[in-house]
Design a protein around this motif. Structure first.
Motif, PDB file in Angstrom:
ATOM      1  N   VAL A 190       0.843  -1.191   0.000  1.00  0.00           N
ATOM      2  CA  VAL A 190       0.000   0.000   0.000  1.00  0.00           C
ATOM      3  C   VAL A 190       0.878   1.241   0.000  1.00  0.00           C
ATOM      4  N   LYS A 191       0.627   2.108  -0.989  1.00  0.00           N
ATOM      5  CA  LYS A 191       1.299   3.407  -1.052  1.00  0.00           C
ATOM      6  C   LYS A 191       0.277   4.438  -0.604  1.00  0.00           C
ATOM      7  N   LEU A 192       0.540   5.040   0.539  1.00  0.00           N
ATOM      8  CA  LEU A 192      -0.391   5.969   1.172  1.00  0.00           C
ATOM      9  C   LEU A 192       0.318   7.304   1.344  1.00  0.00           C
ATOM     10  N   GLY A 193       0.100   8.201   0.387  1.00  0.00           N
ATOM     11  CA  GLY A 193       0.833   9.463   0.417  1.00  0.00           C
ATOM     12  C   GLY A 193       2.308   9.174   0.245  1.00  0.00           C
ATOM     13  N   ASP A 194       3.117   9.578   1.226  1.00  0.00           N
ATOM     14  CA  ASP A 194       4.555   9.312   1.148  1.00  0.00           C
ATOM     15  C   ASP A 194       4.961   8.094   1.977  1.00  0.00           C
ATOM     16  N   LYS A 195       3.983   7.338   2.477  1.00  0.00           N
ATOM     17  CA  LYS A 195       4.253   6.135   3.258  1.00  0.00           C
ATOM     18  C   LYS A 195       4.016   4.897   2.407  1.00  0.00           C
ATOM     19  N   VAL A 196       4.780   3.840   2.707  1.00  0.00           N
ATOM     20  CA  VAL A 196       4.605   2.564   2.030  1.00  0.00           C
ATOM     21  C   VAL A 196       4.455   1.490   3.092  1.00  0.00           C
ATOM     22  N   ILE A 197       3.385   0.724   2.980  1.00  0.00           N
ATOM     23  CA  ILE A 197       3.144  -0.400   3.881  1.00  0.00           C
ATOM     24  C   ILE A 197       3.307  -1.661   3.043  1.00  0.00           C
ATOM     25  N   ASP A 198       4.371  -2.408   3.329  1.00  0.00           N
ATOM     26  CA  ASP A 198       4.693  -3.588   2.528  1.00  0.00           C
ATOM     27  C   ASP A 198       4.240  -4.852   3.248  1.00  0.00           C
ATOM     28  N   GLY A 199       3.142  -5.422   2.782  1.00  0.00           N
ATOM     29  CA  GLY A 199       2.627  -6.673   3.316  1.00  0.00           C
ATOM     30  C   GLY A 199       2.678  -7.766   2.261  1.00  0.00           C
TER      31      GLY A 199
END
Length: 180
Positions: A153-162
């Motif tokens: 998930v790319k959320l704005g400037d954050k990346v959540i790698d699952g």
């Protein structure tokens, strides 16, 4: 330069949109304009061309977009042409969309998966991300076979790698750090 130009013009348009209570209408119209240029690249080339006189461009734009756009948007296009900023229309649209989303408390997110998300999965992910951020989420799904499984998930400037790929790379790094 492009960032400054697009920000300046989108801010001016957003101020008018607020005054006239036409925030969503202007966004729809900007999307329509940019989509039209993408569908007809020759028309876009004409719109940006320095070889054609501004008055001639205005006439063509009025004939093509005239009754399909609000008076304010038609005037905005003419100002862009007068100021020789036609090249920046897509960047202006993108900046304007960011302003609208910020104003409405919406964050755009991208879920990268190996296979398309179902509507239910997409809605569940939007809800979880909304709870996490406290904002409304507008989620799009991109497909990347390299993901293998899971979701990035790319959320704005954050990346959540699952993703499985991400976990395998993390495992590889951890194993490489083990001293034997």
């Amino acid at each position: 330069m492009a960032k400054l130009v697009s920000k300046t013009y989108s801010e001016a348009l957003f101020e008018v949109a607020l005054e006239e209570n036409k925030i969503d209408l202007f966004l729809e119209e900007l999307n329509f304009i940019v989509d039209t240029f993408k569908m007809y690249p020759e028309f876009y080339s004409l719109f940006k061309s320095p070889l054609l006189k501004v008055d001639e461009k205005k006439k063509v734009v009025s004939e093509v977009f005239g009754d399909k756009l609000s008076q304010e948007m038609n005037n905005f296009l003419k100002i862009i042409l007068d100021k020789k900023r036609a090249y920046y229309i897509e960047q202006i649209k993108n900046e304007y969309e960011k302003m609208v989303n910020e104003y409405k408390g919406i964050i755009k997110a991208v879920a990268v998966t190996a296979i398309p998300l179902t509507e239910e999965e997409k809605n569940n992910l939007e809800e979880k991300l909304s709870e996490l951020t406290g904002k409304s989420i507008k989620l799009t799904n991109e497909i990347d076979k390299n993901v293998i499984g899971g979701v990035l998930v790319k959320l704005g400037d954050k990346v959540i790698d699952g993703t499985i790929k991400g976990r395998l790379e993390e495992l590889k790094e951890n194993l490489a750090q083990i001293v034997v």
